[in-house]
Design a protein around this motif. Structure first.
Motif, PDB file in Angstrom:
ATOM      1  N   SER A  60     177.651 -14.177  12.001  1.00 45.41           N
ATOM      2  CA  SER A  60     177.249 -14.774  11.153  1.00 45.41           C
ATOM      3  C   SER A  60     176.262 -13.558  10.458  1.00 45.41           C
ATOM      4  CB  SER A  60     176.116 -15.706  11.415  1.00 45.41           C
ATOM      5  OG  SER A  60     175.007 -15.124  12.137  1.00 45.41           O
ATOM      6  N   GLU A  61     176.105 -13.961   9.135  1.00 42.03           N
ATOM      7  CA  GLU A  61     175.264 -12.931   8.139  1.00 42.03           C
ATOM      8  C   GLU A  61     174.129 -12.422   8.898  1.00 42.03           C
ATOM      9  OE1 GLU A  61     175.512 -12.868   3.921  1.00 42.03           O
ATOM     10  OE2 GLU A  61     176.379 -14.719   4.237  1.00 42.03           O
ATOM     11  N   ALA A  62     173.338 -13.563   9.579  1.00 39.84           N
ATOM     12  CA  ALA A  62     172.270 -13.003  10.220  1.00 39.84           C
ATOM     13  C   ALA A  62     172.222 -12.119  11.497  1.00 39.84           C
ATOM     14  CB  ALA A  62     171.421 -14.451  10.593  1.00 39.84           C
ATOM     15  N   GLU A  63     173.490 -12.423  12.210  1.00 38.19           N
ATOM     16  CA  GLU A  63     173.644 -11.489  13.384  1.00 38.19           C
ATOM     17  C   GLU A  63     173.921 -10.168  13.018  1.00 38.19           C
ATOM     18  OE1 GLU A  63     175.646 -14.836  16.632  1.00 38.19           O
ATOM     19  OE2 GLU A  63     176.975 -14.135  14.782  1.00 38.19           O
ATOM     20  N   LEU A  64     174.566 -10.170  11.964  1.00 38.33           N
ATOM     21  CA  LEU A  64     175.140  -8.780  11.473  1.00 38.33           C
ATOM     22  C   LEU A  64     174.036  -7.975  10.856  1.00 38.33           C
ATOM     23  CD1 LEU A  64     177.731  -7.392  10.759  1.00 38.33           C
ATOM     24  CD2 LEU A  64     177.538  -7.875   8.378  1.00 38.33           C
ATOM     25  N   LEU A  65     173.064  -8.521  10.067  1.00 36.10           N
ATOM     26  CA  LEU A  65     171.998  -8.147   9.458  1.00 36.10           C
ATOM     27  C   LEU A  65     171.066  -7.592  10.447  1.00 36.10           C
ATOM     28  CD1 LEU A  65     171.305 -10.377   6.521  1.00 36.10           C
ATOM     29  CD2 LEU A  65     171.888  -7.819   6.323  1.00 36.10           C
ATOM     30  N   SER A  66     170.856  -8.324  11.697  1.00 36.70           N
ATOM     31  CA  SER A  66     170.015  -7.965  12.822  1.00 36.70           C
ATOM     32  C   SER A  66     170.437  -6.784  13.353  1.00 36.70           C
ATOM     33  CB  SER A  66     169.990  -9.016  13.883  1.00 36.70           C
ATOM     34  OG  SER A  66     169.017  -8.643  14.863  1.00 36.70           O
ATOM     35  N   ILE A  67     171.699  -6.739  13.468  1.00 42.68           N
ATOM     36  CA  ILE A  67     172.471  -5.153  14.241  1.00 42.68           C
ATOM     37  C   ILE A  67     172.252  -4.285  12.960  1.00 42.68           C
ATOM     38  CG2 ILE A  67     174.639  -4.288  15.029  1.00 42.68           C
ATOM     39  CD1 ILE A  67     175.531  -7.205  15.773  1.00 42.68           C
ATOM     40  N   GLU A  68     172.615  -4.407  12.063  1.00 42.04           N
ATOM     41  CA  GLU A  68     172.170  -3.516  10.923  1.00 42.04           C
ATOM     42  C   GLU A  68     170.878  -2.847  10.720  1.00 42.04           C
ATOM     43  OE1 GLU A  68     172.271  -3.316   6.134  1.00 42.04           O
ATOM     44  OE2 GLU A  68     173.963  -4.238   7.021  1.00 42.04           O
ATOM     45  N   GLU A  69     169.929  -3.626  10.784  1.00 44.94           N
ATOM     46  CA  GLU A  69     168.398  -3.330  10.824  1.00 44.94           C
ATOM     47  C   GLU A  69     168.209  -2.730  11.864  1.00 44.94           C
ATOM     48  OE1 GLU A  69     164.134  -5.457  10.757  1.00 44.94           O
ATOM     49  OE2 GLU A  69     165.675  -6.849  10.554  1.00 44.94           O
ATOM     50  N   THR A  70     168.704  -2.967  13.107  1.00 41.49           N
ATOM     51  CA  THR A  70     168.330  -2.313  14.130  1.00 41.49           C
ATOM     52  C   THR A  70     168.796  -0.720  14.211  1.00 41.49           C
ATOM     53  OG1 THR A  70     168.262  -4.014  15.770  1.00 41.49           O
ATOM     54  CG2 THR A  70     168.461  -1.816  16.825  1.00 41.49           C
ATOM     55  N   ALA A  71     169.975  -0.616  13.556  1.00 39.03           N
ATOM     56  CA  ALA A  71     170.717   0.651  13.509  1.00 39.03           C
ATOM     57  C   ALA A  71     170.035   1.601  12.410  1.00 39.03           C
ATOM     58  CB  ALA A  71     172.390   0.452  13.083  1.00 39.03           C
ATOM     59  N   LEU A  72     169.480   0.935  11.382  1.00 34.62           N
ATOM     60  CA  LEU A  72     168.939   1.730  10.360  1.00 34.62           C
ATOM     61  C   LEU A  72     167.709   2.329  10.924  1.00 34.62           C
ATOM     62  CD1 LEU A  72     170.025  -0.476   7.219  1.00 34.62           C
ATOM     63  CD2 LEU A  72     170.633   1.674   7.902  1.00 34.62           C
ATOM     64  N   LYS A  73     167.081   1.328  11.643  1.00 37.73           N
ATOM     65  CA  LYS A  73     165.576   1.867  12.139  1.00 37.73           C
ATOM     66  C   LYS A  73     165.634   2.862  13.165  1.00 37.73           C
ATOM     67  CE  LYS A  73     163.083  -2.541  11.710  1.00 37.73           C
ATOM     68  NZ  LYS A  73     162.424  -3.676  12.606  1.00 37.73           N
ATOM     69  N   SER A  74     166.901   2.909  14.090  1.00 40.73           N
ATOM     70  CA  SER A  74     167.236   4.101  14.790  1.00 40.73           C
ATOM     71  C   SER A  74     167.456   5.369  13.833  1.00 40.73           C
ATOM     72  CB  SER A  74     168.477   3.776  15.674  1.00 40.73           C
ATOM     73  OG  SER A  74     168.244   2.798  16.546  1.00 40.73           O
ATOM     74  N   ILE A  75     168.210   5.139  12.750  1.00 42.79           N
ATOM     75  CA  ILE A  75     168.650   6.184  11.795  1.00 42.79           C
ATOM     76  C   ILE A  75     167.239   6.852  11.295  1.00 42.79           C
ATOM     77  CG2 ILE A  75     169.557   7.178   9.574  1.00 42.79           C
ATOM     78  CD1 ILE A  75     171.456   4.899  10.413  1.00 42.79           C
ATOM     79  N   LEU A  76     166.221   5.978  10.998  1.00 44.68           N
ATOM     80  CA  LEU A  76     164.924   6.439  10.628  1.00 44.68           C
ATOM     81  C   LEU A  76     164.168   7.171  11.323  1.00 44.68           C
ATOM     82  CD1 LEU A  76     164.075   3.284   8.275  1.00 44.68           C
ATOM     83  CD2 LEU A  76     164.879   5.771   7.401  1.00 44.68           C
ATOM     84  N   LYS A  77     163.950   6.887  12.550  1.00 45.21           N
ATOM     85  CA  LYS A  77     163.307   7.413  13.638  1.00 45.21           C
ATOM     86  C   LYS A  77     164.000   9.047  13.881  1.00 45.21           C
ATOM     87  CE  LYS A  77     162.024   3.441  16.376  1.00 45.21           C
ATOM     88  NZ  LYS A  77     162.165   2.951  17.656  1.00 45.21           N
ATOM     89  N   ILE A  78     165.418   8.999  13.821  1.00 49.20           N
ATOM     90  CA  ILE A  78     165.869  10.310  13.883  1.00 49.20           C
ATOM     91  C   ILE A  78     165.670  11.322  12.749  1.00 49.20           C
ATOM     92  CG2 ILE A  78     167.932  11.535  14.097  1.00 49.20           C
ATOM     93  CD1 ILE A  78     168.852   8.770  15.643  1.00 49.20           C
ATOM     94  N   ILE A  79     165.610  10.836  11.553  1.00 49.27           N
ATOM     95  CA  ILE A  79     165.393  11.523  10.253  1.00 49.27           C
ATOM     96  C   ILE A  79     163.871  11.720   9.904  1.00 49.27           C
ATOM     97  CG2 ILE A  79     167.892  11.451   9.511  1.00 49.27           C
ATOM     98  CD1 ILE A  79     167.049   9.404   7.349  1.00 49.27           C
TER      99      ILE A  79
END
Length: 79
Positions: A60-79
């Motif tokens: 679902s879009e909600a599931e996809l956005l949840s995975i995307e949000e988690t991934a983007l937060k991980s990226i922000l922690k790294i950079i």
């Protein structure tokens, strides 16, 4: 070389460099990497919206956005 060609080369190099940096920085499983790649047009993919990508992957879009949000937060922690 003409300016337009150089500008295009710089743009392609910047995209490639950014994609490689994100790929190297991410400590994500394959699915989040794939989703980020497809959503933002990295790794040679064309950018896709959440509906298209969700339909393709069976999320679902909600599931996809949840995975995307988690991934983007991980990226922000790294950079």
């Amino acid at each position: 070389m003409n300016d337009l060609f150089l500008s295009d080369l710089r743009h392609l190099f910047a995209q490639s460099t950014l994609a490689n940096a994100i790929h190297n920085w991410l400590q994500l499983d394959d699915l989040p990497k794939f989703i980020i790649g497809k959503r933002f047009g990295l790794y040679g993919h064309l950018p896709m919206d959440t509906k298209e990508l969700g339909d393709e992957l069976g999320f679902s879009e909600a599931e996809l956005l949840s995975i995307e949000e988690t991934a983007l937060k991980s990226i922000l922690k790294i950079i």
